[in-house]
Design an enzyme around this catalytic site. Structure first.
Site, PDB file in Angstrom:
ATOM      1  N   TYR A 104     -68.449 -44.448 -27.571  1.00 33.27           N
ATOM      2  CA  TYR A 104     -69.297 -45.431 -27.647  1.00 33.27           C
ATOM      3  C   TYR A 104     -68.996 -46.541 -26.505  1.00 33.27           C
ATOM      4  O   TYR A 104     -68.012 -46.327 -25.982  1.00 33.27           O
ATOM      5  CB  TYR A 104     -69.768 -46.130 -29.005  1.00 33.27           C
ATOM      6  N   GLU A 105     -70.073 -47.371 -26.137  1.00 32.61           N
ATOM      7  CA  GLU A 105     -69.670 -48.324 -24.951  1.00 32.61           C
ATOM      8  C   GLU A 105     -69.730 -47.657 -23.661  1.00 32.61           C
ATOM      9  O   GLU A 105     -68.828 -47.993 -22.804  1.00 32.61           O
ATOM     10  CB  GLU A 105     -68.545 -49.278 -25.268  1.00 32.61           C
ATOM     11  N   GLY A 106     -70.422 -46.317 -23.878  1.00 35.11           N
ATOM     12  CA  GLY A 106     -70.141 -45.538 -22.485  1.00 35.11           C
ATOM     13  C   GLY A 106     -68.890 -44.505 -22.609  1.00 35.11           C
ATOM     14  O   GLY A 106     -67.860 -44.897 -22.672  1.00 35.11           O
ATOM     15  N   GLN A 131     -67.229 -43.882 -17.777  1.00 35.67           N
ATOM     16  CA  GLN A 131     -66.095 -45.099 -17.524  1.00 35.67           C
ATOM     17  C   GLN A 131     -65.464 -44.504 -16.092  1.00 35.67           C
ATOM     18  O   GLN A 131     -65.221 -45.280 -15.207  1.00 35.67           O
ATOM     19  CB  GLN A 131     -64.917 -45.054 -18.452  1.00 35.67           C
TER      20      GLN A 131
END
Length: 591
Positions: A436-438, A443
């Site tokens: 999650y969060e990319g 990243q």
């Protein structure tokens, strides 16, 4: 076993290596004295061990409860009480703006607290964690009216916040979102759409939940350039009426079961625009970048807890005799910590954890300098490092946090595979942090595809300036030659990308993940040389905690001998290019 905060390591890093204790010399952080920083470390450690940890295993077993009739969500037993103590202690306000009730302390201290909370109950820590991002988004991009309406209660923890991006048909590709915002006559907007995987979308910890929602205005471009950001409260502040933003169900997950991960249905819910129309992605990235750093600390926190559990087990578990002769001659066998393979796993955990902590706190310190230092060039250089290292912190710390939890399970053997021990929960909980969060692949693409080219390559030049400056200023630095070799490999990889990626974007995509890892290992090598340098000088001067300092020298040697050599095959991976990845034809996969 009961969690023990790594207080000695934190003080060594913050005071002796990074100089965070000198932040109080800057006007913005005048209150952040060494005594206050020490108090934060001690009190946060006590809160984590005595209040938060007891809710962890029970929260995993109970999970959250959804009522389809009322759309309410009940958190596991003990969560409300622990959250209340967290709020009463002022922890939600630690680095929040002073003008809205925050304490205005350095961001580095929040990193410290985040690690401890995530070590002891990741699920519970996620509720206030995303609230902090909502505070930053509204504070940075919201109107004065939105700030006055929402920030004080968010800062105090009386209200919580969420980040609503993902939809059933799209994850990272947010240009595909279908949630719509239609203007109302009173200046608000009617929000219609469904969001999924929304952490803390509904719960019973606070009376109100403030959703930060991405949606598209009528006539907006059907791409990311047409996305706007809206504040959509669960309860309307002006009337105390229930806003039609309802939880449609809870996701069924392998881990973080005490965290309410919700499907959210916005059924004409009232929302207010944050920032400018069609500029929602810029505002959301303020929130997302904070979340990415926080997720990095989640990986570190779980890795630290896994290390403590596996170390305790290895010291107590008796099995076989040492290869060099009995170390416990009066017992039936030796503790398994005497065996080289067990020590290899424990050393990898310990050395990577301390290196990752150093990388994270170095980044946090740069974040503080970027907003508080009086010199403009210093602020800019610090910001360069924060932007460059944010995807590195997120990806590397969660990759190795997950790996270290798995190593911990291996140390425990069959016991680790059972629910009688807490290790399997750490493995399950930590796996999501790489997603999650990319995802970590995203990243890596952010690092290679965006950060390397920003400001004409200035960000990475700033990093190389720091690394080469350290070698120049410290000609006797421990492990200088190994660090110089790593820096050379990173420079070579960077030049390879600069030459090949513009001609073929797939070359950048193929190199991205090994390049991010190469950068992480190099910067951690820089931090290990710094830590060993400080430890050597303190030992020579008869200062400090001698066992801690001696352990730093042994750990640095392990890092440079056993872990950093990975850079050589990473560079080979990068320079070999994309062909062996991309040449598999459609008819080859199932041949």
């Amino acid at each position: 076993m009961q969690y023990k905060a790594p207080a000695n390591d934190l003080r060594f890093l913050l005071f002796d290596v990074l100089g965070v204790d000198r932040l109080h010399e800057l006007e913005k952080y005048a209150d952040a004295t060494p005594d206050l920083i020490s108090a934060v470390i001690d009190e946060a450690g006590k809160l984590a061990a005595e209040v938060i940890q007891p809710t962890n295993q029970t929260g995993d077993r109970e999970g959250c409860h959804y009522d389809p009739e009322t759309h309410d969500v009940k958190t596991p037993e003990g969560f409300k009480e622990a959250y209340k103590k967290f709020v009463e202690g002022g922890w939600t306000a630690l680095d929040a703006p002073l003008e809205f009730g925050g304490q205005g302390l350095p961001h580095t201290l929040k990193f410290v607290v985040d690690e401890m909370v995530c070590s002891t109950n990741l699920s519970l820590g996620m509720y206030p964690g995303l609230t902090h991002g909502a505070i930053s988004a509204i504070y940075t991009h919201g109107s004065d009216e939105l700030k006055q309406t929402y920030l004080e209660k968010l800062v105090s923890g009386e209200w919580a916040g969420t980040m609503c991006l993902t939809e059933p048909q799209c994850g990272t590709d947010l240009g595909l979102i279908r949630t719509r915002a239609t203007p109302n006559a009173d200046g608000s907007y009617a929000i219609e759409g469904t969001k999924i995987w929304i952490t803390g979308g509904e719960h019973d910890l606070t009376d109100n939940i403030v959703h930060l929602v991405l949606a598209k205005l009528p006539g907006a471009p059907d791409t990311t350039k047409g996305i706007s950001l809206f504040v959509v409260p669960k309860v309307l502040p002006e009337s105390s009426e229930r806003n039609p933003a309802f939880c449609g169900g809870l996701e069924h997950k392998m881990g973080i079961k005490g965290s309410a991960t919700c499907v959210m249905n916005f059924e004409g819910a009232k929302g207010w625009l944050v920032g400018e129309p069609n500029d929602g992605m810029r505002a959301m990235f303020t929130m997302m970048n904070e979340a990415r750093l926080m997720v990095g600390m989640q990986g570190l926190g779980l890795a630290e807890m896994a290390y403590q559990e596996s170390l305790g087990f290895a010291r107590d578990r008796l099995q076989s005799r040492s290869l060099s002769g009995a170390k416990n001659p009066n017992g039936p066998a030796d503790p398994i910590i005497v065996h080289p393979d067990v020590r290899r796993m424990l050393m990898r955990q310990k050395v990577l954890n301390e290196g990752m902590r150093a990388l994270a706190l170095f980044t946090g310190h740069q974040l503080d300098l970027s907003v508080a230092h009086p010199d403009e060039s210093t602020r800019e250089s610090a910001d360069d490092l924060v932007q460059l290292l944010t995807p590195v912190v997120k990806a590397f710390l969660t990759d190795e946090g997950s790996n270290n939890a798995n190593s911990g399970l291996q140390v425990l053997g069959g016991s680790g595979f059972t629910t009688d021990w807490p290790m399997e929960q750490l493995v399950r909980d930590g796996r999501i942090a790489r997603i999650y969060e990319g995802t970590n692949g995203i990243q890596a693409m952010d690092l290679v595809g965006r950060k390397l080219s920003l400001k004409g390559g200035q960000l990475v030049r700033t990093l190389f300036g720091v690394l080469s400056g350290y070698l120049k200023d410290n000609p006797e630095a421990p492990h200088r030659d190994e660090l110089k070799s790593a820096i050379g490999a990173l420079e070579k990889a960077t030049m390879w990308l600069a030459t090949n990626a513009p001609k073929d974007p797939e070359q950048a995509g193929a190199a991205a993940t090994p390049y991010l890892r190469l950068m992480a290992l190099t910067v951690i090598g820089y931090m290990w040389s710094r830590m060993a340098n400080v430890a050597s000088h303190q030992i020579a001067a008869g200062e400090g905690n001698k066992p801690l300092l001696e352990s730093k020298l042994v750990s640095a040697r392990f890092y440079f001998e056993k872990l950093l050599p990975e850079i050589h095959w990473l560079l080979s991976d990068i320079e070999s290019g994309k062909d062996s990845l991309m040449d598999m034809g459609d008819d080859h996969w199932a041949a």
